[in-house]
Design a protein around this motif. Structure first.
Motif, PDB file in Angstrom:
ATOM      1  N   LEU A   1     -31.458 -22.372 -79.583  1.00  0.00           N
ATOM      2  CA  LEU A   1     -32.734 -21.982 -78.988  1.00  0.00           C
ATOM      3  C   LEU A   1     -32.508 -21.062 -77.791  1.00  0.00           C
ATOM      4  O   LEU A   1     -31.391 -20.986 -77.241  1.00  0.00           O
ATOM      5  N   PRO A   2     -33.532 -20.339 -77.357  1.00  0.00           N
ATOM      6  CA  PRO A   2     -33.360 -19.441 -76.202  1.00  0.00           C
ATOM      7  C   PRO A   2     -32.886 -20.145 -74.937  1.00  0.00           C
ATOM      8  O   PRO A   2     -32.202 -19.530 -74.109  1.00  0.00           O
ATOM      9  N   THR A   3     -33.222 -21.409 -74.754  1.00  0.00           N
ATOM     10  CA  THR A   3     -32.767 -22.108 -73.558  1.00  0.00           C
ATOM     11  C   THR A   3     -31.258 -22.298 -73.528  1.00  0.00           C
ATOM     12  O   THR A   3     -30.682 -22.499 -72.459  1.00  0.00           O
ATOM     13  N   MET A   4     -30.629 -22.230 -74.689  1.00  0.00           N
ATOM     14  CA  MET A   4     -29.179 -22.413 -74.776  1.00  0.00           C
ATOM     15  C   MET A   4     -28.434 -21.118 -75.018  1.00  0.00           C
ATOM     16  O   MET A   4     -27.208 -21.084 -74.895  1.00  0.00           O
ATOM     17  N   ASP A   5     -29.141 -20.052 -75.364  1.00  0.00           N
ATOM     18  CA  ASP A   5     -28.485 -18.793 -75.712  1.00  0.00           C
ATOM     19  C   ASP A   5     -29.338 -17.631 -75.202  1.00  0.00           C
ATOM     20  O   ASP A   5     -30.485 -17.468 -75.626  1.00  0.00           O
ATOM     21  N   GLU A   6     -28.784 -16.835 -74.300  1.00  0.00           N
ATOM     22  CA  GLU A   6     -29.539 -15.709 -73.749  1.00  0.00           C
ATOM     23  C   GLU A   6     -29.703 -14.570 -74.739  1.00  0.00           C
ATOM     24  O   GLU A   6     -30.551 -13.693 -74.543  1.00  0.00           O
ATOM     25  N   ASN A   7     -28.928 -14.563 -75.811  1.00  0.00           N
ATOM     26  CA  ASN A   7     -29.068 -13.526 -76.838  1.00  0.00           C
ATOM     27  C   ASN A   7     -30.083 -13.890 -77.917  1.00  0.00           C
ATOM     28  O   ASN A   7     -30.348 -13.081 -78.809  1.00  0.00           O
ATOM     29  N   ALA A   8     -30.640 -15.079 -77.840  1.00  0.00           N
ATOM     30  CA  ALA A   8     -31.636 -15.489 -78.829  1.00  0.00           C
ATOM     31  C   ALA A   8     -32.950 -14.757 -78.581  1.00  0.00           C
ATOM     32  O   ALA A   8     -33.351 -14.551 -77.427  1.00  0.00           O
ATOM     33  N   PRO A   9     -33.654 -14.350 -79.621  1.00  0.00           N
ATOM     34  CA  PRO A   9     -34.958 -13.684 -79.435  1.00  0.00           C
ATOM     35  C   PRO A   9     -36.037 -14.684 -79.059  1.00  0.00           C
ATOM     36  O   PRO A   9     -35.999 -15.856 -79.453  1.00  0.00           O
TER      37      PRO A   9
ATOM     38  N   ALA B   1     -39.390 -21.614 -76.586  1.00  0.00           N
ATOM     39  CA  ALA B   1     -38.552 -22.605 -75.902  1.00  0.00           C
ATOM     40  C   ALA B   1     -37.692 -21.897 -74.858  1.00  0.00           C
ATOM     41  O   ALA B   1     -36.501 -21.663 -75.048  1.00  0.00           O
ATOM     42  N   VAL B   2     -38.307 -21.532 -73.741  1.00  0.00           N
ATOM     43  CA  VAL B   2     -37.628 -20.771 -72.693  1.00  0.00           C
ATOM     44  C   VAL B   2     -37.764 -21.522 -71.372  1.00  0.00           C
ATOM     45  O   VAL B   2     -38.582 -22.414 -71.215  1.00  0.00           O
ATOM     46  N   ASP B   3     -36.942 -21.132 -70.421  1.00  0.00           N
ATOM     47  CA  ASP B   3     -37.034 -21.636 -69.058  1.00  0.00           C
ATOM     48  C   ASP B   3     -36.838 -20.471 -68.096  1.00  0.00           C
ATOM     49  O   ASP B   3     -36.633 -19.317 -68.515  1.00  0.00           O
ATOM     50  N   ASN B   4     -36.897 -20.750 -66.804  1.00  0.00           N
ATOM     51  CA  ASN B   4     -36.789 -19.684 -65.801  1.00  0.00           C
ATOM     52  C   ASN B   4     -35.440 -18.990 -65.841  1.00  0.00           C
ATOM     53  O   ASN B   4     -35.344 -17.769 -65.678  1.00  0.00           O
ATOM     54  N   GLN B   5     -34.391 -19.752 -66.063  1.00  0.00           N
ATOM     55  CA  GLN B   5     -33.058 -19.165 -66.100  1.00  0.00           C
ATOM     56  C   GLN B   5     -32.915 -18.191 -67.260  1.00  0.00           C
ATOM     57  O   GLN B   5     -32.341 -17.102 -67.108  1.00  0.00           O
TER      58      GLN B   5
ATOM     59  N   VAL C   1     -35.353 -16.514 -68.744  1.00  0.00           N
ATOM     60  CA  VAL C   1     -36.192 -15.335 -68.506  1.00  0.00           C
ATOM     61  C   VAL C   1     -35.495 -14.360 -67.555  1.00  0.00           C
ATOM     62  O   VAL C   1     -35.498 -13.142 -67.789  1.00  0.00           O
ATOM     63  N   LEU C   2     -34.890 -14.874 -66.500  1.00  0.00           N
ATOM     64  CA  LEU C   2     -34.198 -13.994 -65.552  1.00  0.00           C
ATOM     65  C   LEU C   2     -33.009 -13.304 -66.215  1.00  0.00           C
ATOM     66  O   LEU C   2     -32.779 -12.105 -66.002  1.00  0.00           O
ATOM     67  N   LYS C   3     -32.264 -14.043 -67.004  1.00  0.00           N
ATOM     68  CA  LYS C   3     -31.125 -13.432 -67.697  1.00  0.00           C
ATOM     69  C   LYS C   3     -31.585 -12.384 -68.708  1.00  0.00           C
ATOM     70  O   LYS C   3     -30.946 -11.335 -68.869  1.00  0.00           O
ATOM     71  N   LYS C   4     -32.694 -12.663 -69.375  1.00  0.00           N
ATOM     72  CA  LYS C   4     -33.190 -11.715 -70.383  1.00  0.00           C
ATOM     73  C   LYS C   4     -33.704 -10.439 -69.723  1.00  0.00           C
ATOM     74  O   LYS C   4     -33.492  -9.331 -70.240  1.00  0.00           O
ATOM     75  N   ILE C   5     -34.390 -10.562 -68.592  1.00  0.00           N
ATOM     76  CA  ILE C   5     -34.858  -9.368 -67.883  1.00  0.00           C
ATOM     77  C   ILE C   5     -33.678  -8.511 -67.455  1.00  0.00           C
ATOM     78  O   ILE C   5     -33.703  -7.282 -67.592  1.00  0.00           O
ATOM     79  N   LYS C   6     -32.649  -9.149 -66.942  1.00  0.00           N
ATOM     80  CA  LYS C   6     -31.450  -8.407 -66.545  1.00  0.00           C
ATOM     81  C   LYS C   6     -30.792  -7.747 -67.752  1.00  0.00           C
ATOM     82  O   LYS C   6     -30.315  -6.607 -67.665  1.00  0.00           O
ATOM     83  N   LYS C   7     -30.787  -8.430 -68.872  1.00  0.00           N
ATOM     84  CA  LYS C   7     -30.135  -7.882 -70.063  1.00  0.00           C
ATOM     85  C   LYS C   7     -30.905  -6.706 -70.636  1.00  0.00           C
ATOM     86  O   LYS C   7     -30.311  -5.767 -71.172  1.00  0.00           O
ATOM     87  N   VAL C   8     -32.237  -6.752 -70.544  1.00  0.00           N
ATOM     88  CA  VAL C   8     -33.044  -5.660 -71.092  1.00  0.00           C
ATOM     89  C   VAL C   8     -33.024  -4.438 -70.182  1.00  0.00           C
ATOM     90  O   VAL C   8     -32.917  -3.294 -70.662  1.00  0.00           O
TER      91      VAL C   8
END
Length: 314
Positions: free
Chosen positions: A152-160, A112-116, A118-125
């Protein structure tokens, strides 16, 4: 010459309308019709029905009518069959195969992801040193003995999630195939060999971490560990891309290891902060210490990134 007597002489005159009496009667009849009042209702006459632009037969019948099947029926039938097929796959097969329905519901939360996100997760990693928040957002507390329900990941960037690890793994395997092909050493066995090596390494890593959590008696989801340990493939893609571009200047291996120092350190720091905020503060006294497990998990990222890296043809 006009006749005023019997109408029988009209036939001798050539036309009955030439008879004076008859002519007066016709004129009077015509004038009376023209002078009828406007309020008299006109006599009813059946009107011709205009042809409709749409088919008069019902839609359900038009689907099976060969004359209109090409215009409307085919699309309706195809949509109906696709909907029924999807419902059968999602509901029918899930109920036929034991445990498949529960697995599909569980996996749905990890994708359950969206573009926003994914971009935040790439930056965080890739740049974890810039992040300040590492705790997951709790959606609902179930009870003291039950783990809470997280967002869910769409609501929390720290979610796996499993979307980014799976996509970066596929990208890394394809980059390895391109690297082998550029050196003239590509073969069909490259893709399964690289995929198997990455998957088995990650599986052994997850099992080792799971044993550590079990010894500490700390609850953790198996798929959460797969997600956290799968973010390393993003760094591997960056390393290989840098090495392939620098190989045109004959500095491929050196550039790869320069990038490796950054991505491996970022992955270790990311795992350190993530595990430190997911492992409970109170663990079993008979198990390993919490701080030691966190440091070992972080250091394992350096070793696994180095092990599955490809520098042979750079």
């Amino acid at each position: 010459m006009a006749y005023y007597g019997n109408p029988q002489y009209a036939s001798n005159a050539g036309d009955g309308n030439q008879f004076y009496g008859q002519t007066i009667y016709n004129n009077s009849t015509t004038s009376s019709q023209q002078q009828q009042p406007a309020y008299n209702a006109p006599s009813w006459q059946p009107t011709q029905q205009q042809p409709s632009a749409y088919p008069s037969q019902p839609i359900g019948a038009s689907i099976f009518n060969p004359s209109v099947a090409g215009a409307f029926g085919n699309q309706a039938v195809q949509k109906m069959m696709m909907d029924q097929g999807q419902a059968f796959v999602l509901e029918g097969m899930a109920k036929i195969v034991p445990g498949l329905e529960v697995s599909m519901i569980t996996l749905r939360a990890y994708f359950a992801v969206d573009n926003q996100y994914v971009l935040k997760k790439i930056k965080k990693v890739l740049f974890p040193f810039l992040s300040r928040t590492w705790s997951r957002q709790v959606k609902q507390y179930a009870g003291p003995d039950t783990p809470p329900l997280y967002e869910l990941p769409t609501m929390d960037e720290n979610a796996p999630d499993l979307y980014l690890p799976s996509m970066t793994l596929i990208t890394y395997v394809l980059l390895c195939a391109i690297c082998y092909g550029g050196a003239g050493q590509f073969s069909p066995e490259v893709i399964p060999d690289v995929t198997t090596k990455c998957f088995l390494t990650q599986l052994l890593e997850v099992l080792a971490i799971r044993v550590g959590f079990y010894m500490m008696q700390a609850p953790v989801a198996f798929l959460d560990l797969f997600s956290y340990t799968g973010y390393k493939y993003l760094g591997l893609c960056v390393n290989l891309l840098v090495g392939m571009m620098a190989s045109q200047l004959e500095y491929g291996t050196k550039a790869y290891y320069v990038s490796f120092c950054w991505t491996a350190t970022a992955a270790a720091y990311f795992m350190l902060k993530t595990m430190a905020n997911n492992i409970p503060l109170e663990t079993s006294r008979s198990g390993p210490k919490r701080e030691l497990v966190v440091v070992v998990i972080a250091a394992a990222q350096l070793a696994t990134i180095w092990f599955v890296g490809q520098t042979k043809f750079l």
